[in-house]
Write a protein that holds these residues in place. Structure first.
Motif, PDB file in Angstrom:
ATOM      1  N   LEU A   1       0.823  -1.208   0.000  1.00 48.28           N
ATOM      2  CA  LEU A   1       0.000   0.000   0.000  1.00 48.28           C
ATOM      3  C   LEU A   1       0.857   1.258   0.000  1.00 48.28           C
ATOM      4  O   LEU A   1       0.627   2.195  -0.775  1.00 48.28           O
ATOM      5  N   LEU A   2       1.866   1.309   0.875  1.00 49.73           N
ATOM      6  CA  LEU A   2       2.662   2.533   0.960  1.00 49.73           C
ATOM      7  C   LEU A   2       3.552   2.704  -0.273  1.00 49.73           C
ATOM      8  O   LEU A   2       3.775   3.832  -0.736  1.00 49.73           O
ATOM      9  N   ALA A   3       4.046   1.594  -0.829  1.00 47.45           N
ATOM     10  CA  ALA A   3       4.887   1.694  -2.032  1.00 47.45           C
ATOM     11  C   ALA A   3       4.074   2.177  -3.226  1.00 47.45           C
ATOM     12  O   ALA A   3       4.523   3.053  -3.978  1.00 47.45           O
ATOM     13  N   GLY A   4       2.879   1.621  -3.408  1.00 47.57           N
ATOM     14  CA  GLY A   4       2.051   2.043  -4.531  1.00 47.57           C
ATOM     15  C   GLY A   4       1.697   3.514  -4.464  1.00 47.57           C
ATOM     16  O   GLY A   4       1.757   4.234  -5.471  1.00 47.57           O
ATOM     17  N   ALA A   5       1.332   3.986  -3.261  1.00 51.30           N
ATOM     18  CA  ALA A   5       0.966   5.397  -3.095  1.00 51.30           C
ATOM     19  C   ALA A   5       2.160   6.313  -3.333  1.00 51.30           C
ATOM     20  O   ALA A   5       2.070   7.314  -4.057  1.00 51.30           O
ATOM     21  N   PHE A   6       3.300   5.977  -2.733  1.00 50.52           N
ATOM     22  CA  PHE A   6       4.461   6.861  -2.823  1.00 50.52           C
ATOM     23  C   PHE A   6       4.975   6.991  -4.256  1.00 50.52           C
ATOM     24  O   PHE A   6       5.192   8.096  -4.761  1.00 50.52           O
ATOM     25  N   TYR A   7       5.175   5.860  -4.925  1.00 47.18           N
ATOM     26  CA  TYR A   7       5.773   5.922  -6.255  1.00 47.18           C
ATOM     27  C   TYR A   7       4.812   6.513  -7.289  1.00 47.18           C
ATOM     28  O   TYR A   7       5.252   7.114  -8.272  1.00 47.18           O
ATOM     29  N   ALA A   8       3.515   6.356  -7.052  1.00 45.23           N
ATOM     30  CA  ALA A   8       2.546   6.993  -7.952  1.00 45.23           C
ATOM     31  C   ALA A   8       2.677   8.513  -7.898  1.00 45.23           C
ATOM     32  O   ALA A   8       2.733   9.193  -8.929  1.00 45.23           O
ATOM     33  N   VAL A   9       2.742   9.060  -6.689  1.00 47.40           N
ATOM     34  CA  VAL A   9       2.853  10.517  -6.546  1.00 47.40           C
ATOM     35  C   VAL A   9       4.227  11.000  -6.982  1.00 47.40           C
ATOM     36  O   VAL A   9       4.358  12.015  -7.671  1.00 47.40           O
ATOM     37  N   GLU A  10       5.281  10.260  -6.600  1.00 49.16           N
ATOM     38  CA  GLU A  10       6.638  10.677  -6.952  1.00 49.16           C
ATOM     39  C   GLU A  10       6.812  10.792  -8.464  1.00 49.16           C
ATOM     40  O   GLU A  10       7.506  11.693  -8.958  1.00 49.16           O
ATOM     41  N   SER A  11       6.163   9.901  -9.215  1.00 44.13           N
ATOM     42  CA  SER A  11       6.350   9.885 -10.660  1.00 44.13           C
ATOM     43  C   SER A  11       5.842  11.153 -11.339  1.00 44.13           C
ATOM     44  O   SER A  11       6.248  11.451 -12.471  1.00 44.13           O
ATOM     45  N   VAL A  12       4.969  11.919 -10.669  1.00 44.89           N
ATOM     46  CA  VAL A  12       4.398  13.109 -11.300  1.00 44.89           C
ATOM     47  C   VAL A  12       4.834  14.408 -10.617  1.00 44.89           C
ATOM     48  O   VAL A  12       4.387  15.483 -11.017  1.00 44.89           O
TER      49      VAL A  12
ATOM     50  N   LEU B   1      12.884  15.540  -5.711  1.00 46.57           N
ATOM     51  CA  LEU B   1      13.234  14.130  -5.626  1.00 46.57           C
ATOM     52  C   LEU B   1      14.553  13.946  -4.885  1.00 46.57           C
ATOM     53  O   LEU B   1      14.730  12.968  -4.140  1.00 46.57           O
ATOM     54  N   LEU B   2      15.472  14.883  -5.068  1.00 48.31           N
ATOM     55  CA  LEU B   2      16.715  14.832  -4.310  1.00 48.31           C
ATOM     56  C   LEU B   2      16.456  15.096  -2.834  1.00 48.31           C
ATOM     57  O   LEU B   2      17.035  14.447  -1.951  1.00 48.31           O
ATOM     58  N   ALA B   3      15.568  16.051  -2.551  1.00 51.63           N
ATOM     59  CA  ALA B   3      15.205  16.338  -1.164  1.00 51.63           C
ATOM     60  C   ALA B   3      14.553  15.112  -0.530  1.00 51.63           C
ATOM     61  O   ALA B   3      14.807  14.787   0.641  1.00 51.63           O
ATOM     62  N   GLY B   4      13.704  14.422  -1.304  1.00 51.54           N
ATOM     63  CA  GLY B   4      13.074  13.214  -0.790  1.00 51.54           C
ATOM     64  C   GLY B   4      14.088  12.124  -0.500  1.00 51.54           C
ATOM     65  O   GLY B   4      13.944  11.384   0.482  1.00 51.54           O
TER      66      GLY B   4
ATOM     67  N   TRP C   1      17.019   8.941   3.582  1.00 52.64           N
ATOM     68  CA  TRP C   1      18.233   8.559   4.316  1.00 52.64           C
ATOM     69  C   TRP C   1      18.092   8.897   5.794  1.00 52.64           C
ATOM     70  O   TRP C   1      18.425   8.071   6.667  1.00 52.64           O
ATOM     71  N   ALA C   2      17.589  10.084   6.101  1.00 54.16           N
ATOM     72  CA  ALA C   2      17.439  10.491   7.499  1.00 54.16           C
ATOM     73  C   ALA C   2      16.459   9.584   8.234  1.00 54.16           C
ATOM     74  O   ALA C   2      16.706   9.181   9.382  1.00 54.16           O
ATOM     75  N   GLY C   3      15.344   9.240   7.580  1.00 49.49           N
ATOM     76  CA  GLY C   3      14.375   8.349   8.209  1.00 49.49           C
ATOM     77  C   GLY C   3      14.947   6.968   8.458  1.00 49.49           C
ATOM     78  O   GLY C   3      14.695   6.355   9.509  1.00 49.49           O
ATOM     79  N   ALA C   4      15.710   6.440   7.486  1.00 47.80           N
ATOM     80  CA  ALA C   4      16.312   5.119   7.655  1.00 47.80           C
ATOM     81  C   ALA C   4      17.304   5.100   8.809  1.00 47.80           C
ATOM     82  O   ALA C   4      17.343   4.141   9.595  1.00 47.80           O
ATOM     83  N   GLN C   5      18.100   6.156   8.916  1.00 44.95           N
ATOM     84  CA  GLN C   5      19.054   6.218  10.020  1.00 44.95           C
ATOM     85  C   GLN C   5      18.340   6.340  11.361  1.00 44.95           C
ATOM     86  O   GLN C   5      18.725   5.713  12.352  1.00 44.95           O
ATOM     87  N   ALA C   6      17.286   7.139  11.400  1.00 40.05           N
ATOM     88  CA  ALA C   6      16.561   7.353  12.654  1.00 40.05           C
ATOM     89  C   ALA C   6      15.911   6.066  13.145  1.00 40.05           C
ATOM     90  O   ALA C   6      16.008   5.716  14.334  1.00 40.05           O
TER      91      ALA C   6
ATOM     92  N   ILE D   1      10.515  16.165   1.510  1.00 39.18           N
ATOM     93  CA  ILE D   1      11.410  15.726   2.587  1.00 39.18           C
ATOM     94  C   ILE D   1      10.620  14.903   3.598  1.00 39.18           C
ATOM     95  O   ILE D   1      11.064  13.849   4.059  1.00 39.18           O
ATOM     96  N   VAL D   2       9.417  15.381   3.934  1.00 37.43           N
ATOM     97  CA  VAL D   2       8.561  14.658   4.869  1.00 37.43           C
ATOM     98  C   VAL D   2       8.177  13.295   4.296  1.00 37.43           C
ATOM     99  O   VAL D   2       8.205  12.275   4.997  1.00 37.43           O
ATOM    100  N   GLY D   3       7.827  13.266   3.001  1.00 39.31           N
ATOM    101  CA  GLY D   3       7.489  11.998   2.371  1.00 39.31           C
ATOM    102  C   GLY D   3       8.660  11.027   2.352  1.00 39.31           C
ATOM    103  O   GLY D   3       8.498   9.837   2.648  1.00 39.31           O
ATOM    104  N   GLY D   4       9.846  11.535   2.014  1.00 41.00           N
ATOM    105  CA  GLY D   4      11.035  10.690   2.038  1.00 41.00           C
ATOM    106  C   GLY D   4      11.338  10.186   3.437  1.00 41.00           C
ATOM    107  O   GLY D   4      11.729   9.026   3.625  1.00 41.00           O
ATOM    108  N   LEU D   5      11.154  11.051   4.426  1.00 37.89           N
ATOM    109  CA  LEU D   5      11.358  10.652   5.816  1.00 37.89           C
ATOM    110  C   LEU D   5      10.431   9.500   6.183  1.00 37.89           C
ATOM    111  O   LEU D   5      10.849   8.519   6.821  1.00 37.89           O
ATOM    112  N   GLY D   6       9.157   9.613   5.772  1.00 36.82           N
ATOM    113  CA  GLY D   6       8.211   8.547   6.048  1.00 36.82           C
ATOM    114  C   GLY D   6       8.619   7.229   5.418  1.00 36.82           C
ATOM    115  O   GLY D   6       8.539   6.164   6.046  1.00 36.82           O
ATOM    116  N   MET D   7       9.069   7.277   4.159  1.00 39.81           N
ATOM    117  CA  MET D   7       9.500   6.051   3.493  1.00 39.81           C
ATOM    118  C   MET D   7      10.762   5.487   4.136  1.00 39.81           C
ATOM    119  O   MET D   7      10.912   4.265   4.270  1.00 39.81           O
ATOM    120  N   GLY D   8      11.665   6.367   4.540  1.00 38.10           N
ATOM    121  CA  GLY D   8      12.883   5.914   5.205  1.00 38.10           C
ATOM    122  C   GLY D   8      12.607   5.195   6.508  1.00 38.10           C
ATOM    123  O   GLY D   8      13.356   4.297   6.907  1.00 38.10           O
TER     124      GLY D   8
END
Length: 458
Positions: free
Chosen positions: A272-283, A303-306, A311-316, A361-368
């Motif tokens: 669910l989270l992968a489908g939602a994230f990559y759909a929005v990221e693509s546009v 996309l670079l900010a994400g 990375w920050a989310g994964a480390q945290a 950045i917030v979205g990338g943090l969530g995925m991380g």
């Protein structure tokens, strides 16, 4: 108090470096091919088959994931990982030396199989090489390994394509991939072999192929809808749904569609989270260009900010020990919900474009936070001889949902080009759908908790 050793302590250093190098190279190839593709199809006179290299990679990646789960559970990570690296290397050589578009497509499909085999084997290596307390940090390495390619991949691949030719985007990776495999050999030599083999699941690769064909058929059907070719679209969509449903029924744990407690719920939430994230990221870049008038460089910066947020989310998540894994997963999904609500709002008339940098950045943090956490939850709830199968199901859920999400976003964009829907309205709808999907996933995170975790909470 003496500080406990981390993943780069002497006993795990080579393993951690090898994992980081292997995953970084897989990620770089995935990003770099988009830059090299225009030159490749022009040289090979294959413009009419532009989408085939992407579809071949997706379909065969699912096959590799299906093969790897069963194989890793039977023999451990060593042979699948080394085979995956060898197959991926062969795919690089095929693509880099191709004289015909068919050979190039074959090379991309071979790369897909290799990545599928190796990625599951790396996941199982984390389960066998590191103690449980270090698994979150080890999985953070995998997530962080995607960041550097996202930051520098387009620049490097563009430079190589312009000055050395597109072939070296593939051929230049070969010695680095081999070096990464050699770095992992010490850990692979000591990796344990499962005590007993699981039941016969030899049909999984065939069902993985079926699921991949289903995704490709749905993508083609969506494109046919946009083009107004209803006669072609209906059978493609019907066949795609049937093939995908039949494949996933065999590949995913029983009860995944109902978010049954334990591993099935984790696998479903990951999809669910992968489908939602990559759909929005693509546009995201297209939205900034179309609605807000941004240039090419400025539209790609979110996309670079994400990636930095990821990375920050994964480390945290690798360092947080006071929150249960299921609660941490919920927090990451809430971050994604906030991101998608903001993205939907930015597509309304008169809204500014600059907040997208902060939102992504917030979205990338969530995925991380979410991606490694789902991995930890699967490993914690898998018996020794099930880690490969369950890891395979997790990755298949991710890859399949990402393909469907980006395809769905593409259909919405195509509808705007056909004049059936305004671009801003379409992107607002996409943001709302992504929000609803992640909110549903967040509501189901309590079902992802291990029994001991639920008992502690209770």
């Amino acid at each position: 108090m003496e500080r406990s050793p981390g993943v780069f302590a002497p006993q795990w250093r080579l393993t951690s470096i090898g994992i980081a190098l292997a995953i970084s190279l897989f990620a770089f190839e995935g990003i770099a091919v988009a830059t090299a593709m225009p030159s490749a199809v022009r040289d090979l006179d294959g413009l009419a088959f532009f989408g085939w290299p992407y579809s071949a990679f997706l379909v065969m990646n699912l096959v590799g994931l299906g093969v790897a789960g069963q194989w890793c559970d039977r023999v451990g990570p060593r042979r699948p990982l080394l085979t995956g690296i060898a197959v991926f290397t062969a795919g690089l050589l095929l693509a880099g030396t191709a004289g015909h578009m068919a050979v190039f497509v074959l090379g991309r499909g071979t790369q897909g199989i290799g990545v599928g085999l190796a990625s599951i084997a790396v996941f199982q290596l984390v389960a066998t090489a590191y103690p449980p307390r270090l698994r979150p940090r080890a999985l953070a390495i995998i997530s962080a390994a995607y960041v550097l390619p996202a930051l520098v991949g387009p620049v490097i691949s563009g430079t190589i394509t312009a000055h050395a030719g597109w072939r070296w985007v593939f051929l230049g990776l070969v010695p680095l991939v081999v070096a990464g495999g050699l770095t992992l050999l010490p850990a692979l030599r000591t990796a344990p072999t499962p005590d007993r083999a699981p039941g016969d699941r030899s049909r999984k690769p065939l069902f993985a192929l079926l699921a991949g064909i289903g995704v490709a058929a749905l993508q083609s059907g969506g494109n046919a809808v946009v083009a107004g070719r209803t006669v072609l679209a209906v059978p493609l969509l019907a066949a795609g749904l049937l093939a995908l449903g039949a494949g996933l029924r065999e590949l995913l744990p029983r009860g995944s569609t109902r978010l049954r407690r334990g591993v099935p719920a984790v696998v479903a939430v990951r999809g669910l989270l992968a489908g939602a994230f990559y759909a929005v990221e693509s546009v995201v870049p297209l939205t900034l260009v179309t609605l807000h008038g941004y240039g090419t460089v400025a539209s790609g910066l979110p996309l670079l900010a994400g990636a930095v947020g990821w990375w920050a989310g994964a480390q945290a998540q690798g360092r947080i020990t006071t929150v249960t894994r299921s609660s941490l997963l919920r927090h990451g999904l809430i971050a994604l919900v906030c991101c998608f609500v903001g993205m939907a709002a930015l597509c309304l008339p008169g809204a500014p474009g600059w907040p997208v940098y902060l939102l992504w950045i917030v979205g990338g943090l969530g995925m991380g936070v979410c991606v490694p956490t789902t991995g930890v939850l699967v490993l914690d709830q898998s018996a020794e001889n099930e880690t490969g199968t369950n890891s395979s199901a997790l990755q298949i859920s991710d890859v399949t949902a990402a393909g469907l999400g980006t395809s769905g976003a593409g259909v919405l964009v195509g509808a705007t080009a056909a004049g059936g829907l305004g671009f801003g309205a379409a992107m607002t709808v996409l943001g709302i759908i992504a929000t609803a999907v992640c909110a549903t996933a967040a509501a189901g995170t309590s079902r992802t908790a291990p029994l001991k975790e639920r008992a502690a909470v209770g």
